[in-house]
Motif scaffolding. Structure first.
Motif, PDB file in Angstrom:
ATOM      1  N   THR A 222       7.846  -2.674  -6.449  1.00 25.88           N
ATOM      2  CA  THR A 222       7.114  -3.373  -5.403  1.00 25.88           C
ATOM      3  C   THR A 222       7.822  -3.165  -4.066  1.00 25.88           C
ATOM      4  OG1 THR A 222       6.306  -5.059  -6.915  1.00 25.88           O
ATOM      5  CG2 THR A 222       6.387  -5.656  -4.585  1.00 25.88           C
ATOM      6  N   ALA A 224       7.597  -4.063   0.237  1.00 26.25           N
ATOM      7  CA  ALA A 224       7.028  -5.051   1.148  1.00 26.25           C
ATOM      8  C   ALA A 224       6.761  -4.404   2.504  1.00 26.25           C
ATOM      9  CB  ALA A 224       7.976  -6.220   1.313  1.00 26.25           C
ATOM     10  N   SER A 226       5.866  -5.335   6.572  1.00 24.28           N
ATOM     11  CA  SER A 226       5.702  -6.325   7.628  1.00 24.28           C
ATOM     12  C   SER A 226       5.145  -5.614   8.855  1.00 24.28           C
ATOM     13  CB  SER A 226       7.049  -6.966   7.961  1.00 24.28           C
ATOM     14  OG  SER A 226       6.890  -7.849   9.054  1.00 24.28           O
ATOM     15  N   VAL A 251       2.986  -4.847  -0.759  1.00 23.05           N
ATOM     16  CA  VAL A 251       2.453  -6.178  -0.445  1.00 23.05           C
ATOM     17  C   VAL A 251       3.042  -6.662   0.885  1.00 23.05           C
ATOM     18  CG1 VAL A 251       2.156  -6.792  -2.887  1.00 23.05           C
ATOM     19  CG2 VAL A 251       4.305  -7.344  -1.720  1.00 23.05           C
ATOM     20  N   PRO A 252       2.341  -7.618   1.533  1.00 20.03           N
ATOM     21  CA  PRO A 252       2.894  -8.157   2.780  1.00 20.03           C
ATOM     22  C   PRO A 252       4.230  -8.840   2.516  1.00 20.03           C
ATOM     23  CG  PRO A 252       0.605  -8.817   2.510  1.00 20.03           C
ATOM     24  CD  PRO A 252       1.027  -8.175   1.223  1.00 20.03           C
ATOM     25  N   ALA A 254       5.465 -11.521   3.625  1.00 18.72           N
ATOM     26  CA  ALA A 254       5.327 -12.966   3.408  1.00 18.72           C
ATOM     27  C   ALA A 254       5.014 -13.251   1.942  1.00 18.72           C
ATOM     28  CB  ALA A 254       4.230 -13.531   4.303  1.00 18.72           C
ATOM     29  N   ALA A 255       4.176 -12.407   1.317  1.00 18.78           N
ATOM     30  CA  ALA A 255       3.776 -12.631  -0.072  1.00 18.78           C
ATOM     31  C   ALA A 255       4.980 -12.479  -1.006  1.00 18.78           C
ATOM     32  CB  ALA A 255       2.684 -11.642  -0.468  1.00 18.78           C
ATOM     33  N   HIS A 257       8.051 -13.107  -0.346  1.00 13.38           N
ATOM     34  CA  HIS A 257       8.892 -14.293  -0.224  1.00 13.38           C
ATOM     35  C   HIS A 257       8.269 -15.482  -0.915  1.00 13.38           C
ATOM     36  CE1 HIS A 257      12.390 -13.330   2.160  1.00 13.38           C
ATOM     37  NE2 HIS A 257      11.644 -12.355   2.653  1.00 13.38           N
ATOM     38  N   ALA A 258       6.943 -15.648  -0.717  1.00  8.49           N
ATOM     39  CA  ALA A 258       6.263 -16.807  -1.280  1.00  8.49           C
ATOM     40  C   ALA A 258       6.334 -16.768  -2.801  1.00  8.49           C
ATOM     41  CB  ALA A 258       4.801 -16.833  -0.831  1.00  8.49           C
ATOM     42  N   ARG A 259       6.141 -15.569  -3.355  1.00  5.73           N
ATOM     43  CA  ARG A 259       6.124 -15.460  -4.811  1.00  5.73           C
ATOM     44  C   ARG A 259       7.538 -15.309  -5.376  1.00  5.73           C
ATOM     45  NH1 ARG A 259       3.267 -10.822  -5.865  1.00  5.73           N
ATOM     46  NH2 ARG A 259       1.671 -10.631  -4.277  1.00  5.73           N
TER      47      ARG A 259
END
Ligand code: HEC
Length: 409
Positions: A222, A224, A226, A251-252, A254-255, A257-259
């Protein structure tokens, strides 16, 4: 001979020099726009009409699309009569023969229509738009002044038009608001069939960056991304599709970090401030960015972040012996390409000829940059890119890959 007469003689020579080979509408255009008649001087470039002091030279577009009656035209132009009325003496009395009147009529027929000349071309001016860094505009202005001081190009002065709404023949620099039909020569290539760049555009640089990440990451990892607010949505979509096609997930940031699931690398698209924000948030994994976007910020990041930076850089920027700042070299390089293409296009200028002239440049020398090579399918003059790292102590870049060209679109 007085200067005025010399100029007129040149105009007339120019007129007869290539009138023979042209279609009637082109001969009519020439008579209308320049030469001895120069109707455009009073009636406007596209026959839109113009005030001459207290007298108005009327719009002539009523003649368009209806094959200007030769008799009506002859009466106005040779006899100074319109609907039985004597025209104001400001309207010159000409002595056009039947052939010249037919040519003029053929041109008036397309006046102001699409068949009329391309925008920005005047009889003695050529409007060039600009989307350039403000810091380089004075250097470009100085360059134009020098060219104009030497007589311009085929008798036309180059006018740098900074007003974004103005009609221009071509652009120096590129922006999303530039219509695709307007030829552009930019430091980094824009998109569109008439867009040229000295260096690869940010979309091509981003693609190259992704390929570097994919080559270094374990299969299926994966990654990331930005992307700063102003990033072209197409660029982001294209990167995602490219990553997925190779079996990766993009993936973005933010995603991630959130996950809470880790990414093996972070791609940053945006200016130096954006990159600094990303560097602040992300620990431990490599951060990829575009050197041209990030600018000098990369040299003031904390050392632990700077060490994890991998930057895409156009190879042309490390050209040896370059004295001027990069932005200035690129802008003046764009001017050099513009001027060369205008010279190759000739006096009877249109956008098609101009674009073709750039596409014929194979190895055009530009001050402080490698030779520019263009072609019909190659609109980037110096396409090579490489990856560099940052040496914060020396405030310089350290190359760590060979130069390669990105040909796959
Ligand atoms: C020096 C300025 C000037 C130039 C050059 C000039 N015109 Fe005019 N023209 C005028 C003015 C002013 C009028 C309006 C006179 C009036 O209405 O009394 C006019 C009127 C006309 C009219 C009559 C329009 C109508 O609707 O009644 C025609 C047709 C015309 N011009 C065509 C031409 C053509 C074709 C040329 C070039 C071969 C030309 N003019 C060059 C100033 C000029």
């Amino acid at each position: 001979m007085k200067p005025g007469r010399a100029v007129l003689a040149v105009c007339l020579l120019g007129l007869s020099g290539w009138a023979g080979a042209q279609a009637p509408v082109e001969r009519g255009r020439l008579a209308y726009q320049s030469g001895a008649a120069a109707c455009a001087r009073c009636h406007g470039r596209h026959g839109e009409g113009r005030r001459e002091g207290s007298v108005a030279a009327p719009a002539l577009q009523r003649f368009a699309g209806q094959k200007a009656g030769l008799d009506e035209l002859r009466l106005a132009v040779n006899d100074g009569l319109s609907a039985g009325r004597a025209l104001h003496p400001l309207m010159p009395r000409y002595r056009f023969d039947a052939g010249a009147l037919a040519d003029l009529s053929a041109y008036l027929d397309v006046l102001g229509s699409e068949a009329d000349a391309d925008p920005g071309i005047g009889s003695d001016t050529l409007m060039i738009g600009a989307r350039l860094d403000a810091s380089v505009v004075p250097a470009v202005q100085a360059c134009f002044a020098q060219i104009n001081g030497a007589g311009g190009i085929y008798g036309r002065r180059l006018v740098l038009q900074l007003d974004p709404g103005a009609a221009v023949f071509a652009m120096l620099g590129w922006g999303r608001d530039v219509p695709p039909a307007t030829p552009s020569i930019a430091p980094d290539a824009g998109t569109g069939a008439a867009a040229f760049g000295l260096l690869p555009g940010s979309a091509a640089q981003a693609r190259f960056m992704l390929d570097q990440v994919l080559a270094a990451a374990p299969k299926g990892a994966t990654l990331a991304l930005s992307a700063a607010a102003g990033t072209e949505p197409d660029t982001v979509r294209a990167l995602q599709a490219r990553a997925v096609a190779r079996g990766f997930t993009l993936v973005p940031l933010a995603a991630v970090h959130a996950r809470g699931n880790g990414a093996v690398a972070v791609l940053s698209l945006g200016d130096g401030a954006h990159l600094a924000g990303v560097a602040h948030k992300v620990a431990a994994v490599p951060i990829y960015a575009l050197a041209m976007q990030a600018g000098r910020t990369v040299f003031v990041l904390a050392p632990h972040a700077a060490r994890r930076l991998r930057l895409v850089a156009p190879a042309a920027l490390s050209y040896p012996g370059a004295a001027r700042p990069v932005q200035e070299r690129l802008a003046l390089g764009a001017v050099a390409i513009l001027v060369e293409a205008l010279k190759r296009s000739g006096r009877r200028l249109d956008r098609e000829t101009f674009v073709h002239a750039i596409e014929q440049m194979r190895g055009f020398d530009v001050d402080g940059l490698p030779a520019m090579r263009f072609g019909p399918n190659r609109h980037v003059g110096a396409a090579g890119m490489l990856m560099v790292r940052v040496d914060p102590e020396r405030r310089s870049y350290l190359p760590y890959t060979d130069v390669s060209e990105e040909n796959d679109h």
